[in-house]
Design a protein around this motif. Structure first.
Motif, PDB file in Angstrom:
ATOM      1  N   ASP A   1      -6.468 -12.285  -3.644  1.00 51.35           N
ATOM      2  CA  ASP A   1      -5.660 -11.673  -2.596  1.00 51.35           C
ATOM      3  C   ASP A   1      -5.615 -10.168  -2.836  1.00 51.35           C
ATOM      4  O   ASP A   1      -5.250  -9.719  -3.932  1.00 51.35           O
TER       5      ASP A   1
ATOM      6  N   CYS B   1       0.858  -1.186   0.000  1.00 56.05           N
ATOM      7  CA  CYS B   1       0.000   0.000   0.000  1.00 56.05           C
ATOM      8  C   CYS B   1       0.893   1.234   0.000  1.00 56.05           C
ATOM      9  O   CYS B   1       2.060   1.173   0.402  1.00 56.05           O
TER      10      CYS B   1
ATOM     11  N   GLU C   1     -10.978  -1.681   3.693  1.00 55.73           N
ATOM     12  CA  GLU C   1     -12.448  -1.551   3.645  1.00 55.73           C
ATOM     13  C   GLU C   1     -12.917  -0.102   3.619  1.00 55.73           C
ATOM     14  O   GLU C   1     -14.051   0.188   3.227  1.00 55.73           O
TER      15      GLU C   1
ATOM     16  N   PRO D   1      -4.579  -6.241  -0.766  1.00 55.67           N
ATOM     17  CA  PRO D   1      -3.855  -5.700   0.386  1.00 55.67           C
ATOM     18  C   PRO D   1      -4.784  -5.558   1.594  1.00 55.67           C
ATOM     19  O   PRO D   1      -5.962  -5.225   1.447  1.00 55.67           O
ATOM     20  N   CYS D   2      -4.254  -5.781   2.778  1.00 56.50           N
ATOM     21  CA  CYS D   2      -5.039  -5.552   3.999  1.00 56.50           C
ATOM     22  C   CYS D   2      -5.262  -4.063   4.231  1.00 56.50           C
ATOM     23  O   CYS D   2      -6.254  -3.672   4.847  1.00 56.50           O
ATOM     24  N   TRP D   3      -4.301  -3.262   3.728  1.00 51.29           N
ATOM     25  CA  TRP D   3      -4.311  -1.849   4.091  1.00 51.29           C
ATOM     26  C   TRP D   3      -4.373  -0.968   2.854  1.00 51.29           C
ATOM     27  O   TRP D   3      -3.774  -1.267   1.817  1.00 51.29           O
TER      28      TRP D   3
ATOM     29  N   GLN E   1       1.030  -7.248   4.348  1.00 51.98           N
ATOM     30  CA  GLN E   1      -0.085  -8.166   4.587  1.00 51.98           C
ATOM     31  C   GLN E   1      -1.130  -8.096   3.471  1.00 51.98           C
ATOM     32  O   GLN E   1      -1.457  -7.018   2.974  1.00 51.98           O
ATOM     33  N   VAL E   2      -1.632  -9.272   3.099  1.00 53.37           N
ATOM     34  CA  VAL E   2      -2.734  -9.370   2.153  1.00 53.37           C
ATOM     35  C   VAL E   2      -3.826 -10.227   2.778  1.00 53.37           C
ATOM     36  O   VAL E   2      -3.602 -10.914   3.772  1.00 53.37           O
ATOM     37  N   LYS E   3      -4.997 -10.157   2.202  1.00 55.62           N
ATOM     38  CA  LYS E   3      -6.100 -10.999   2.678  1.00 55.62           C
ATOM     39  C   LYS E   3      -6.825 -11.587   1.473  1.00 55.62           C
ATOM     40  O   LYS E   3      -6.831 -10.999   0.386  1.00 55.62           O
ATOM     41  N   SER E   4      -7.428 -12.743   1.675  1.00 52.61           N
ATOM     42  CA  SER E   4      -8.151 -13.423   0.606  1.00 52.61           C
ATOM     43  C   SER E   4      -9.630 -13.078   0.702  1.00 52.61           C
ATOM     44  O   SER E   4     -10.260 -13.269   1.749  1.00 52.61           O
TER      45      SER E   4
ATOM     46  N   PRO F   1      -7.431   0.492   7.032  1.00 57.02           N
ATOM     47  CA  PRO F   1      -8.006  -0.737   6.455  1.00 57.02           C
ATOM     48  C   PRO F   1      -8.501  -0.530   5.035  1.00 57.02           C
ATOM     49  O   PRO F   1      -9.056   0.516   4.691  1.00 57.02           O
TER      50      PRO F   1
ATOM     51  N   SER G   1       3.732  -5.840   8.663  1.00 55.62           N
ATOM     52  CA  SER G   1       2.301  -5.626   8.441  1.00 55.62           C
ATOM     53  C   SER G   1       2.041  -4.883   7.123  1.00 55.62           C
ATOM     54  O   SER G   1       0.961  -4.991   6.536  1.00 55.62           O
TER      55      SER G   1
END
Length: 643
Positions: A188, A95, A115, A190-192, A155-158, A113, A152
């Motif tokens: 996948d 990010c 989101e 990014p988390c952020w 970090q990635v999320k699915s 985040p 951090s």
């Protein structure tokens, strides 16, 4: 970090601090001598705060896996003796990341985040909402905890395809770095969305800010990066791979986000160690490197000296291990020398010009006013001395002449005040035409037009209304400023010829910075609309987000223009207005004292003592204001102190 770059940044900070102290000394003088009105005090306060909060932003930009983060580690964080930021293959920053120093808080990482993209709020707006961020305190004494905290950033999320699409991150034709497809049909991401790092590095303490940007897809999905963050950076370091040179995707990033939108650009061919070949002579290796540098300069249309070859990884290793031979071979110091010799001095010149434009006339008016008071004091001292002995009848002649001069002066003052009021009224009407309510109506109509037609021409027509409004208002303001400028110059000339006032010129209203910024926004909108991946039925989310970012920055631009216009209108005649009032006070004081001393030897002697004392005080003020003027006018290139 080379000593040259460190010394230059330190010298820049010292010069900036000296500049701020000079401005504060002027404010103190205004307060001590009764000249500190609200308008001037506010302008000086704003200028001082802008200097206090001044930042020099270096943006690192490239396609994926070009080594941006590794270069940041090598240039700024090798003292940590390990990689501070994650830069392994597949584990790099995912990010946009801003690295700076905030003395008002302990070291931290703040993570926004991903989101929050659904809210439609800009990153700039969310920076003021601490509840939206995840904050991690940094333990500088623990390498393990530091590495864990920094990891951090990678970090990635699915998430499901639908969720990625709702976030505006799904582009099945070009996943690039922001989205990666899993075998299970998920993606996948990014988390952020954004990261802020407060770190007490010596150069960050001196006002340097580092912006690490992810690859092309992230630039496309986060319009704020391309609308403001990158264009507002003081310099962009654009990274390429030494072995491949300028690839098609590199050129796309360069042309879309750098070439026409950033003034100071440096291309960095990283991974020079790939050219090291034991089967080739040093001359052959050097010739191959130089060919790649020249070709890169040609393709990117850059001066050859603004294309640097280096190895970020070897530079980092050399600094961690204290290996001067490897450090020299990595060539990382060549980049740091270029930053020290060109980028920082150019920043100083920009800041110096801004201070001169803002305070130049104001300070010169104060100095000339005191010089005029000193001359008047010396003239009165001479006239009063002539009244002693047999020349007392001269007092009546002087008194009659002063009363006539005051009556004529009142007429000039009355004419000036009427014209001044008319200028202020017209300027106020123009300022009101830039208010938020009117702008909001235009933007709402534009958005409705965009939503009514998702075709490329329809979207561009909707956005064009915003730019038409700006350019129309800018033309009215330019015409008004030219008329006022001519009027002010004539008034200054009149009072110069009649009363000997300094022949000052009204400072011009600088529209160029606003016009240039709006033109950049227009080009960004055109570029966005020309990209078929953006303006299709499936992309209303992205269009709304882009338009939201466009509106946010247009509002900010209108607000700055409104402030500049208001300040200019009020300040264009302010030096003359102040000088007129000072001259009137001088006439009144001279009349008052002349009436008192006529025929009274004792009062005359007392007045002579007062004038001699006043002469000394005014001479001291002239010396102080001259000193302050010298500080503010000092050429940063010639006078910067190196610590």
């Amino acid at each position: 970090m080379t000593k040259d770059l460190e010394s230059q940044v330190s010298a820049y900070q010292q010069w900036r601090d000296d500049l701020r102290e000079g401005i504060q000394a002027y404010q103190t003088w205004l307060e001590d001598h009764g000249h500190a009105d609200i308008q001037r005090s506010l302008r000086i306060h704003d200028l001082t705060e802008s200097l206090r909060n001044d930042r020099m932003v270096l943006a690192f930009l490239a396609e994926f896996s070009r080594g941006k983060t590794e270069l940041i580690n090598a240039m700024f964080f090798s003292d940590f003796k390990q990689r501070l930021l994650p830069s392994d293959v597949g584990r790099t920053t995912m990010c946009p990341t801003e690295i700076f120093h905030d003395s008002g808080d302990d070291p931290y990482i703040k993570l926004l985040p991903i989101e929050t993209r659904k809210s439609g709020e800009s990153i700039a707006a969310l920076k003021h909402k601490s509840v939206e961020w995840v904050k991690i305190r940094l333990d500088l004494n623990s390498h393990t905890e530091m590495a864990k905290a920094m990891s951090s950033l990678a970090q990635v999320k699915s998430v499901t395809m639908a969720e990625a699409d709702a976030l505006g991150l799904l582009d099945e034709g070009d996943f690039m770095t922001t989205t990666l497809v899993n075998r299970g049909g998920k993606v996948d991401v990014p988390c952020w969305r954004h990261a802020l790092i407060n770190y007490p590095h010596p150069l960050l303490k001196k006002g340097l800010v580092i912006l690490d940007t992810p690859g092309l897809n992230a630039l496309g999905t986060e319009p704020e990066l391309t609308l403001s963050m990158i264009p507002n950076a003081h310099a962009v370091l654009f990274l390429l791979a030494m072995d491949t040179g300028v690839t098609k995707s590199d050129l796309e990033v360069w042309q879309k986000y750098v070439q026409s939108y950033v003034t100071r650009r440096i291309a960095v061919l990283n991974k020079i160690d790939l050219m090291w070949d034991e089967l080739k002579s040093d001359e052959q290796i050097e010739a191959g490197i130089e060919r790649q540098l020249l070709e890169t300069a040609r393709i990117l249309d850059l001066p050859r000296k603004h294309v640097i070859a280096l190895s970020a990884q070897k530079g980092l290793i050399a600094r961690i291990r204290g290996n001067p031979e490897l450090l020299a071979k990595s060539r990382i110091e060549a980049l740091e020398h270029l930053l020290a010799e060109e980028i920082i001095p150019s920043k100083q010149q920009i800041l110096h010009a801004a201070v001169s434009m803002e305070l130049g006339n104001m300070l010169e008016t104060s100095l000339q006013s005191v010089v005029a008071q000193l001359a008047s004091c010396e003239q009165e001292l001479k006239e009063m001395s002539a009244l002693t002995g047999k020349n007392r009848d001269l007092g009546k002649i002087l008194l009659t002449r002063l009363e006539q001069e005051k009556a004529a002066y009142w007429k000039h003052m009355d004419s000036f005040n009427r014209s001044h009021a008319a200028v202020l009224k017209q300027g106020s009407a123009l300022t009101d035409s830039l208010n938020d309510e009117r702008l909001g109506e235009i933007m709402q109509r534009s958005l409705l037009a965009i939503e009514g037609s998702w075709t490329t021409p329809g979207v561009m027509r909707g956005m064009q209304a915003l730019f038409d409004t700006f350019y129309g208002q800018a033309e009215k303001i330019r015409e008004f400023s030219n008329q006022v400028g001519n009027y002010v110059d004539n008034v200054y000339s009149e009072f110069h010829s009649v009363y000997g006032f300094p022949k000052l010129k009204a400072p011009p209203l600088d529209m160029e910075v606003h016009m240039r910024r709006m033109h950049e926004l227009l080009k960004s909108a055109e570029r966005f609309c020309r990209d078929p991946a953006n303006v299709v039925i499936a992309k209303p989310f992205l269009v709304r987000r882009f338009y939201g970012g466009l509106v946010s920055h247009a509002r900010d631009l209108f607000a700055r223009l409104r402030v500049d216009l208001d300040t200019w209108v009020n300040s264009s005649l302010m030096p003359l207005a102040l000088r007129l009032n000072e001259h009137l006070k001088l006439l009144q004081r001279k009349l008052e004292h002349l009436r008192k001393v006529s025929g009274d030897a004792k009062t005359l002697q007392e007045r002579l003592r007062q004038l001699e004392q006043q002469q000394g005080q005014l001479s001291k003020q002239v010396r102080e204001l001259t000193r302050i003027r010298g500080v503010l006018q000092r050429d940063p290139a010639a006078n910067t102190k190196v610590t």
